[in-house]
Design a protein around this motif. Structure first.
Motif, PDB file in Angstrom:
ATOM      1  N   LEU A 118      47.343  19.305 -26.273  1.00 44.15           N
ATOM      2  CA  LEU A 118      47.385  18.891 -27.132  1.00 44.15           C
ATOM      3  C   LEU A 118      48.558  19.347 -28.482  1.00 44.15           C
ATOM      4  CD1 LEU A 118      45.424  15.747 -27.290  1.00 44.15           C
ATOM      5  CD2 LEU A 118      46.874  16.424 -25.300  1.00 44.15           C
ATOM      6  N   TYR A 119      48.066  20.506 -28.321  1.00 47.06           N
ATOM      7  CA  TYR A 119      47.818  21.664 -29.865  1.00 47.06           C
ATOM      8  C   TYR A 119      49.160  22.977 -29.270  1.00 47.06           C
ATOM      9  CZ  TYR A 119      43.764  19.324 -32.570  1.00 47.06           C
ATOM     10  OH  TYR A 119      43.728  18.746 -32.838  1.00 47.06           O
ATOM     11  N   ILE A 129      45.965   9.622 -29.862  1.00 46.63           N
ATOM     12  CA  ILE A 129      47.507   9.414 -29.513  1.00 46.63           C
ATOM     13  C   ILE A 129      48.001   9.980 -29.010  1.00 46.63           C
ATOM     14  CG2 ILE A 129      49.768   8.402 -30.507  1.00 46.63           C
ATOM     15  CD1 ILE A 129      48.213   7.836 -32.972  1.00 46.63           C
ATOM     16  N   ALA A 130      47.973  11.229 -28.622  1.00 46.11           N
ATOM     17  CA  ALA A 130      48.825  12.592 -27.852  1.00 46.11           C
ATOM     18  C   ALA A 130      48.220  11.889 -26.613  1.00 46.11           C
ATOM     19  CB  ALA A 130      48.763  13.065 -28.569  1.00 46.11           C
ATOM     20  N   TYR A 131      47.324  11.462 -26.669  1.00 43.03           N
ATOM     21  CA  TYR A 131      46.112  12.660 -25.419  1.00 43.03           C
ATOM     22  C   TYR A 131      46.306  11.102 -24.180  1.00 43.03           C
ATOM     23  CZ  TYR A 131      41.702  11.828 -22.044  1.00 43.03           C
ATOM     24  OH  TYR A 131      41.368  11.530 -20.929  1.00 43.03           O
ATOM     25  N   HIS A 132      46.472   9.621 -25.191  1.00 44.44           N
ATOM     26  CA  HIS A 132      46.665   8.544 -24.680  1.00 44.44           C
ATOM     27  C   HIS A 132      48.240   8.210 -23.660  1.00 44.44           C
ATOM     28  CE1 HIS A 132      42.989   7.315 -25.562  1.00 44.44           C
ATOM     29  NE2 HIS A 132      43.313   6.538 -25.187  1.00 44.44           N
ATOM     30  N   LEU A 133      48.820   9.679 -24.590  1.00 42.79           N
ATOM     31  CA  LEU A 133      50.229   9.096 -24.166  1.00 42.79           C
ATOM     32  C   LEU A 133      50.740  10.057 -22.520  1.00 42.79           C
ATOM     33  CD1 LEU A 133      52.286   9.815 -26.839  1.00 42.79           C
ATOM     34  CD2 LEU A 133      52.294   7.319 -26.230  1.00 42.79           C
ATOM     35  N   THR A 134      49.977  11.105 -22.511  1.00 38.15           N
ATOM     36  CA  THR A 134      49.750  11.528 -20.951  1.00 38.15           C
ATOM     37  C   THR A 134      48.821  10.694 -20.158  1.00 38.15           C
ATOM     38  OG1 THR A 134      47.964  12.514 -21.200  1.00 38.15           O
ATOM     39  CG2 THR A 134      48.635  13.724 -22.427  1.00 38.15           C
TER      40      THR A 134
END
Length: 552
Positions: free
Chosen positions: A254-255, A314-319
């Protein structure tokens, strides 16, 4: 039995010209005097239809068309309940379905192959798994089993927290211990990981590298080595409990910048900014949750430049949306209670259907040994380790004790009780019922030639009619409904309670109804009932992830 009653009642509603928006609910009355099953559809629909509920119930009864020989009587009770009394032959005949379906009994198709992801454990790779993490692991594993039982295509995922400040501290902790091995004087910070495993990792590095890293400024090799060793240990511990994962999502991705220099984290901030929910002040980046009615805004990027947990989550859930999962299940510890609602709100702002997300929060665990509560601290190195618990009480007791209380309740793990080989121990009580049936079948084979692989006529079941036999049979037929109920609530504890009731009813049947000494047809019928009980126990044990011993 839900699937037996619901279509008949729905057909009766149509036949009577009754149009209602109320769902048809089937329940088991608290007392047998009110029948085996009941529905409150007339009571729920009466106000909507402008009718007296008892009158509506009587009208509906006139349109019910059950299969011949299945219903002994139907009556209206209370403020419009319709109670159903099944005939004993129908109850026992229905039980044959357990034996016909075998391992498939209780498995449904409501999932219809829909993709579901269940994320659980997701412990930071900064130390061995603690008992508290174990509860979430077993809960998640059982929830995944429930989804699979209902026909979903399930992915079991571990969110691998390999980024953030805690990983830097891990690397520094190992480096400090390594420097001690090199004879350097070190002032080891209280804020760092103190457990003996840190020294073990440092020893391993020293054995392989000598003092060649003593003047290394960074923590890269110390962190990567520690991460690999600890995560390997975590996976081995989970394997001991039969907990597996299909995929591991690495937080550091994510980074990682793409070809345009943007990361998944930065894209989240940009998207929320476009929606008017981002501001910068006090040197930090804030999610403007006050616009959602909250008292305070929430930090997404700290003044140090380090993201808070909310941003990568949040970013992880978007995946998960990107990967096409129709159902998204997160099994969190109680420490996520304040955080996850903000993640849900952010996803909603970004236009995603958050009704697809289901959250299972499991409360904290304390451990009692000899009446004393064991205090835990991962950072201080005196944590109560999951491996030690498994060594002490075994995998089956560990799993069952973790889920025999509601996930919403604090769990006190009584180690002394889990060690007991008696009916007081819930796992022993359940497994003893299965072992008792296996022992009975061995004797039946030896004395009567009863072969479970070549069953007698299942119609023999209809000759059974004692209260103990009927109660056990009805409970066995509840198994599919219990699976669906436990899944709906994300609560495997419901399965534990149900399995305990099956064991209790079987022990009562075994005591009150002679089996091998009964007349031949009765003996065979009762052996068939025992076989059906064994099948339900095995199927339930499969969902709970415990073994089904044939002797104890």
């Amino acid at each position: 039995m839900q699937q037996f009653f619901r279509p008949v009642i729905q057909d009766a509603l149509r036949s009577a010209g009754i149009e209602t928006g109320q769902p048809v609910q089937i329940e088991k009355p608290a007392s047998a005097k009110f029948g085996h099953f009941s529905t409150n559809i007339a009571f729920l629909s009466a106000k909507e239809l402008g009718k007296n509920p008892r009158t509506l119930a009587q009208e509906l009864i006139g349109h019910l068309r059950f299969p011949s020989g299945s219903i002994e009587k139907t009556e209206v009770a209370g403020p419009g309940f319709i109670n159903f009394f099944l005939t004993p032959p129908f109850i026992m005949d229905s039980l044959g379905e357990v034996l016909r379906q075998g391992e498939a009994f209780g498995r449904g198709t409501s999932g219809n192959g829909e993709k579901a992801i269940v994320e659980y454990v997701s412990a930071n790779p900064t130390g061995p798994l603690t008992i508290g993490r174990g509860r979430g692991g077993v809960l998640g594993d059982c929830i995944a089993n429930l989804f699979e039982a209902e026909g979903y295509s399930v992915t079991r995922e571990y969110y691998f927290n390999d980024a953030g400040r805690q990983m830097q501290i891990l690397g520094e902790s190992v480096r400090f211990r390594y420097l001690e091995r090199c004879g350097r004087k070190v002032d080891f910070p209280d804020t760092h990981y103190q457990g003996g495993y840190i020294g073990d990792i440092a020893d391993r590095i020293y054995q392989e590298q000598g003092d060649s890293l003593a003047d290394t400024e960074g923590t890269g090799e110390f962190k990567s080595t520690a991460e690999a060793i600890i995560f390997s240990s975590i996976k081995k511990t989970l394997e001991r409990l039969g907990i597996r994962h299909d995929s591991f999502f690495n937080e550091h991705t994510l980074y990682t910048p793409d070809e345009n220099g943007a990361t998944r984290n930065s894209r989240v901030i940009d998207a929320l900014r476009q929606k008017g929910f981002i501001d910068e002040y006090e040197g930090a980046t804030w999610f403007l949750t006050t616009k959602l009615g909250q008292e305070k805004n929430k930090v997404l990027v700290k003044s140090t430049g380090e993201p808070s947990y909310r941003l990568p989550d949040i970013a992880y859930h978007l995946t998960k949306y990107d990967r096409g999962f129709g159902v998204i299940v997160n099994v969190f510890g109680a420490d996520h209670i304040d955080e996850y609602p903000d993640v849900i709100e952010a996803l909603k702002i970004l236009g995603h259907d958050t009704s697809r997300i289901r959250i299972a929060i499991n409360q904290f665990v304390t451990t009692t040994v000899d009446g004393e509560t064991v205090k835990m601290s991962t950072r201080k190195g005196n944590a109560d380790l999951l491996d030690d618990l498994i060594d002490d009480v075994g995998a089956d007791a560990t799993r069952l004790f973790f889920i025999m209380r509601s996930k919403d309740s604090h769990l006190n793990f009584d180690v002394d009780l889990a060690r007991k080989q008696s009916k007081d121990n819930p796992v022993f009580y359940l497994q003893y019922a299965h072992a008792r049936i296996c022992s009975l079948l061995r004797m039946a084979w030896s004395e009567n030639g009863f072969n479970p692989e070549k069953l007698p006529d299942l119609a023999l079941l209809k000759t059974l009619s004692s209260p103990e036999e009927l109660q056990l049979a009805l409970a066995l037929l509840d198994f599919p409904d219990m699976v669906r109920s436990a899944l709906r609530l994300l609560e495997p504890q419901k399965m534990v309670d149900y399995m305990h009731s099956i064991a209790e009813l079987y022990h009562r049947f075994y005591q009150e109804c002679p089996i091998l000494k009964a007349e031949a047809d009765t003996a065979n019928a009762r052996l068939l009932l025992s076989l059906a009980t064994r099948q339900v126990l095995q199927n339930g044990f499969g969902i709970l992830g415990i073994s089904a011993p044939e002797s104890m």
